[in-house]
Scaffold this motif. Structure first.
Motif, PDB file in Angstrom:
ATOM      1  N   ASP A   1       1.010  -1.297  -0.037  1.00  0.00           N
ATOM      2  CA  ASP A   1      -0.127  -0.077  -0.162  1.00  0.00           C
ATOM      3  C   ASP A   1       0.956   1.427  -0.058  1.00  0.00           C
ATOM      4  N   LEU A   2       0.804   1.869  -1.096  1.00  0.00           N
ATOM      5  CA  LEU A   2       2.001   2.999  -1.225  1.00  0.00           C
ATOM      6  C   LEU A   2       1.558   4.314  -0.378  1.00  0.00           C
ATOM      7  N   GLY A   3       0.390   4.245  -0.277  1.00  0.00           N
ATOM      8  CA  GLY A   3      -0.279   5.609   0.766  1.00  0.00           C
ATOM      9  C   GLY A   3       0.311   5.492   1.893  1.00  0.00           C
ATOM     10  N   ASN A   4       0.110   4.036   2.766  1.00  0.00           N
ATOM     11  CA  ASN A   4       0.621   3.710   3.951  1.00  0.00           C
ATOM     12  C   ASN A   4       2.217   4.223   4.054  1.00  0.00           C
ATOM     13  N   TYR A   5       2.967   3.573   3.169  1.00  0.00           N
ATOM     14  CA  TYR A   5       4.281   3.973   3.352  1.00  0.00           C
ATOM     15  C   TYR A   5       4.505   5.327   3.165  1.00  0.00           C
ATOM     16  N   LEU A   6       3.973   6.015   2.078  1.00  0.00           N
ATOM     17  CA  LEU A   6       4.267   7.416   1.927  1.00  0.00           C
ATOM     18  C   LEU A   6       4.106   8.396   3.346  1.00  0.00           C
ATOM     19  N   ARG A   7       2.977   7.795   4.010  1.00  0.00           N
ATOM     20  CA  ARG A   7       2.243   8.594   5.250  1.00  0.00           C
ATOM     21  C   ARG A   7       3.423   8.522   6.341  1.00  0.00           C
ATOM     22  N   ALA A   8       3.969   7.170   6.450  1.00  0.00           N
ATOM     23  CA  ALA A   8       4.879   6.818   7.395  1.00  0.00           C
ATOM     24  C   ALA A   8       6.452   7.509   7.177  1.00  0.00           C
ATOM     25  N   ILE A   9       6.746   7.700   5.759  1.00  0.00           N
ATOM     26  CA  ILE A   9       8.019   8.363   5.649  1.00  0.00           C
ATOM     27  C   ILE A   9       7.822   9.939   5.636  1.00  0.00           C
ATOM     28  N   CYS A  10       6.851  10.298   5.298  1.00  0.00           N
ATOM     29  CA  CYS A  10       6.457  11.580   5.488  1.00  0.00           C
ATOM     30  C   CYS A  10       6.753  12.300   6.986  1.00  0.00           C
ATOM     31  N   GLN A  11       6.016  11.520   7.777  1.00  0.00           N
ATOM     32  CA  GLN A  11       6.326  11.598   9.126  1.00  0.00           C
ATOM     33  C   GLN A  11       7.639  11.836   9.667  1.00  0.00           C
TER      34      GLN A  11
ATOM     35  N   PHE B   1       5.824  22.087   4.521  1.00  0.00           N
ATOM     36  CA  PHE B   1       5.649  20.371   4.021  1.00  0.00           C
ATOM     37  C   PHE B   1       4.319  19.985   4.086  1.00  0.00           C
ATOM     38  N   ALA B   2       3.897  19.700   2.539  1.00  0.00           N
ATOM     39  CA  ALA B   2       2.167  19.552   2.701  1.00  0.00           C
ATOM     40  C   ALA B   2       2.012  18.204   1.867  1.00  0.00           C
ATOM     41  N   PRO B   3       1.940  17.204   2.427  1.00  0.00           N
ATOM     42  CA  PRO B   3       1.680  15.847   1.859  1.00  0.00           C
ATOM     43  C   PRO B   3       0.150  15.566   1.833  1.00  0.00           C
ATOM     44  N   GLU B   4      -0.125  15.191   0.515  1.00  0.00           N
ATOM     45  CA  GLU B   4      -1.644  15.121   0.303  1.00  0.00           C
ATOM     46  C   GLU B   4      -1.847  13.646  -0.195  1.00  0.00           C
ATOM     47  N   ILE B   5      -2.367  12.810   0.811  1.00  0.00           N
ATOM     48  CA  ILE B   5      -2.215  11.389   0.526  1.00  0.00           C
ATOM     49  C   ILE B   5      -3.709  10.797   0.870  1.00  0.00           C
ATOM     50  N   PRO B   6      -4.262  10.135  -0.043  1.00  0.00           N
ATOM     51  CA  PRO B   6      -5.542   9.886  -0.135  1.00  0.00           C
ATOM     52  C   PRO B   6      -5.796   8.694   1.099  1.00  0.00           C
ATOM     53  N   ASP B   7      -6.654   8.421   1.588  1.00  0.00           N
ATOM     54  CA  ASP B   7      -7.062   7.355   2.759  1.00  0.00           C
ATOM     55  C   ASP B   7      -7.080   6.154   2.141  1.00  0.00           C
ATOM     56  N   ALA B   8      -7.822   5.813   0.730  1.00  0.00           N
ATOM     57  CA  ALA B   8      -8.019   4.728   0.360  1.00  0.00           C
ATOM     58  C   ALA B   8      -6.681   4.197  -0.186  1.00  0.00           C
ATOM     59  N   PRO B   9      -6.830   2.894   0.000  1.00  0.00           N
ATOM     60  CA  PRO B   9      -5.383   2.195  -0.179  1.00  0.00           C
ATOM     61  C   PRO B   9      -4.945   2.164  -1.682  1.00  0.00           C
ATOM     62  N   LEU B  10      -3.645   2.224  -2.166  1.00  0.00           N
ATOM     63  CA  LEU B  10      -3.429   2.395  -3.190  1.00  0.00           C
ATOM     64  C   LEU B  10      -2.367   1.286  -3.505  1.00  0.00           C
ATOM     65  N   ILE B  11      -2.721   0.186  -3.977  1.00  0.00           N
ATOM     66  CA  ILE B  11      -1.801  -1.219  -3.911  1.00  0.00           C
ATOM     67  C   ILE B  11      -0.867  -1.337  -5.091  1.00  0.00           C
ATOM     68  N   ILE B  12       0.347  -1.354  -5.061  1.00  0.00           N
ATOM     69  CA  ILE B  12       1.315  -1.785  -6.184  1.00  0.00           C
ATOM     70  C   ILE B  12       1.957  -2.970  -5.869  1.00  0.00           C
ATOM     71  N   LEU B  13       2.627  -3.492  -6.917  1.00  0.00           N
ATOM     72  CA  LEU B  13       3.318  -4.572  -6.672  1.00  0.00           C
ATOM     73  C   LEU B  13       4.845  -4.141  -6.514  1.00  0.00           C
ATOM     74  N   ALA B  14       5.525  -4.329  -5.465  1.00  0.00           N
ATOM     75  CA  ALA B  14       6.760  -3.733  -5.163  1.00  0.00           C
ATOM     76  C   ALA B  14       7.426  -4.464  -4.059  1.00  0.00           C
ATOM     77  N   ARG B  15       8.644  -3.935  -3.836  1.00  0.00           N
ATOM     78  CA  ARG B  15       9.358  -4.421  -2.676  1.00  0.00           C
ATOM     79  C   ARG B  15       9.322  -3.418  -1.322  1.00  0.00           C
ATOM     80  N   PRO B  16       9.018  -3.474  -0.136  1.00  0.00           N
ATOM     81  CA  PRO B  16       8.780  -2.557   0.717  1.00  0.00           C
ATOM     82  C   PRO B  16      10.141  -1.713   0.787  1.00  0.00           C
ATOM     83  N   SER B  17      11.146  -2.188   0.749  1.00  0.00           N
ATOM     84  CA  SER B  17      12.793  -1.912   1.001  1.00  0.00           C
ATOM     85  C   SER B  17      12.894  -0.756  -0.131  1.00  0.00           C
TER      86      SER B  17
END
Ligand code: ADP
Length: 391
Positions: free
Chosen positions: A222-232, A245-261
């Motif tokens: 879930d890209l949004g989830n990761y982005l929120r945490a890293i922005c924090q 610093f103004a992040p705009e991240i939607p609440d709905a999950p945005l799922i991609i195929l990737a590696r978390p690291s």
């Protein structure tokens, strides 16, 4: 290879023919040496490297045919062109069978000689160029191997002492409560510097593992989830520099195929650059949005921007626009130092996840890095930032 680099040995027992051939070939720019029989020719060849031998077949002493045989045994790649007597096709055929590249029959016509020598020159040239390319490739392969070896050894040799330093710093921190203000400040500097060194080692590690890591399986993220945490993570650093610093991240999950690291690396590198290249009191915007079957991430700053000529180059390994010795040392200070590895890693990772990266930048006015990644068609198991799985 230029014409002037080509060395031709002309062999004939007739002085006049030698003179004629030498002059007509020298006019074309070739280097020409002469010999009056096969024996002398062999001496010349032993002494100096030639590319082409142009030899008469009929000579007293060691004749052209024997010379040809000896040359092909000793220097198989040397081009040999034979000069045959009047209407002696048989001798020409014999010479071709023995390895001659071509033949010229008497009476000699300069235009024919020049065109045959030109053809041989092209052949020699392409052999040389291929060989040079092969050598250059081999050299590149070797350097690449050395670079990877160097990086992985350095990583290993730095990681262990770094872990030890970190451990002892933690112990010291417990005792630091009773220390003087000045000593606590020194400890803080040590901690910060160690942390920066750790980040550098992590990048080098990610870089050296990049190629070999490609076979590793990807997973839904879930890209949004990761982005929120890293922005924090970055929020405090931006505030410290008075950057909005103004992040705009939607609440709905945005799922991609990737590696978390890999996703963390992409986000950290881009945010770190926005922080590094935006002056105090600037502005950094982060936008994540879904568009059809893709997710678009934009990280936009109003910092120093990037020269138009450099915009392609900055994605190359170890490429930095500013000379690194002019950078401030801290990675989070304005123009803080790096190794020019970040964006090449980002580009490679994004490509690996099936996406692409775009850059819009205006020198003096800021940059916008845009990453476009394909959304995973339907949700299955999804990794969120904490590492747990949701369905
Ligand atoms: P480094 O690890 O040194 O930061 P990067 O590969 O991340 O290297 O970036 C390469 C170069 O691209 C940087 O040295 C910098 O000159 C330029 N650059 C990257 N991001 C930005 C940005 N947001 N604004 C201005 N310049 C940038």
């Amino acid at each position: 290879m230029e014409k002037t680099d080509l060395r031709i040995l002309v062999v004939d027992d007739e002085e006049m023919i030698l003179k004629l051939l030498r002059e007509s070939l020298e006019i074309q720019g070739y280097q020409v040496e002469t010999a009056q029989d096969g024996q002398e020719a062999l001496h010349r060849l032993e002494e100096q490297a030639f590319h082409i031998v142009l030899t008469d077949l009929n000579m007293p002493g060691l004749n052209g045919q024997t010379l040809l045989d000896k040359i092909k045994t000793r220097w198989p790649l040397l081009e040999v062109i034979v000069i045959t007597g009047y209407a002696t096709m048989e001798a020409a055929v014999e010479a071709l069978k023995a390895g001659a590249s071509d033949f010229i029959s008497k009476p000699l016509r300069l235009a024919r000689i020049q065109s045959i020598i030109n053809r041989s020159y092209q052949k020699v040239k392409s052999i040389y160029e291929n060989q040079e390319l092969r050598e250059a490739n081999e050299q590149l392969r070797y350097l690449n191997e050395m670079k990877n070896k160097f990086l992985s050894i350095t990583n290993h040799e730095i990681r262990t002492p770094l872990t030890i330093i970190r451990g002892y710093l933690e112990i010291l921190e417990i005792e630091a409560e009773d220390w003087s203000e000045e000593n606590r400040e020194i400890l803080n500097i040590l901690k910060k510097t160690t942390q920066e060194l750790g980040l550098t080692v992590d990048r080098m590690h990610a870089f050296s593992r990049l190629k070999e890591a490609h076979h590793k399986a990807m997973q839904p993220v879930d890209l949004g989830n990761y982005l929120r945490a890293i922005c924090q993570e970055f929020d405090k650093l931006f505030r410290h520099r008075q950057i909005t610093f103004a992040p705009e991240i939607p609440d709905a999950p945005l799922i991609i195929l990737a590696r978390p690291s890999g996703i963390k690396l992409i986000l950290r590198e881009l945010l770190q650059n926005a922080l590094k290249f935006t002056p105090d009191s600037g502005r950094v915007e982060v936008r994540l949005l879904k568009q059809n079957k893709e997710v678009i991430l934009e990280i936009e700053d109003n910092g120093i921007g990037i020269d138009y000529q450099q915009q392609e180059l900055i994605f190359q390994e170890f490429y930095e626009v500013q000379d690194s010795i002019h950078h401030k040392t801290s990675q989070t200070e304005f123009m803080g130092g790096g190794m020019g590895l970040g964006l090449s890693l980002v580009k490679e990772m994004v490509r690996f996840f099936g996406g692409k990266i775009e850059l819009e930048s205006e020198p003096g006015n800021g940059s916008c890095f845009r990453i476009i990644l394909p959304l995973k068609p339907e949700h299955t198991e999804v990794h969120n930032h904490e590492g747990s799985q949701v369905c």
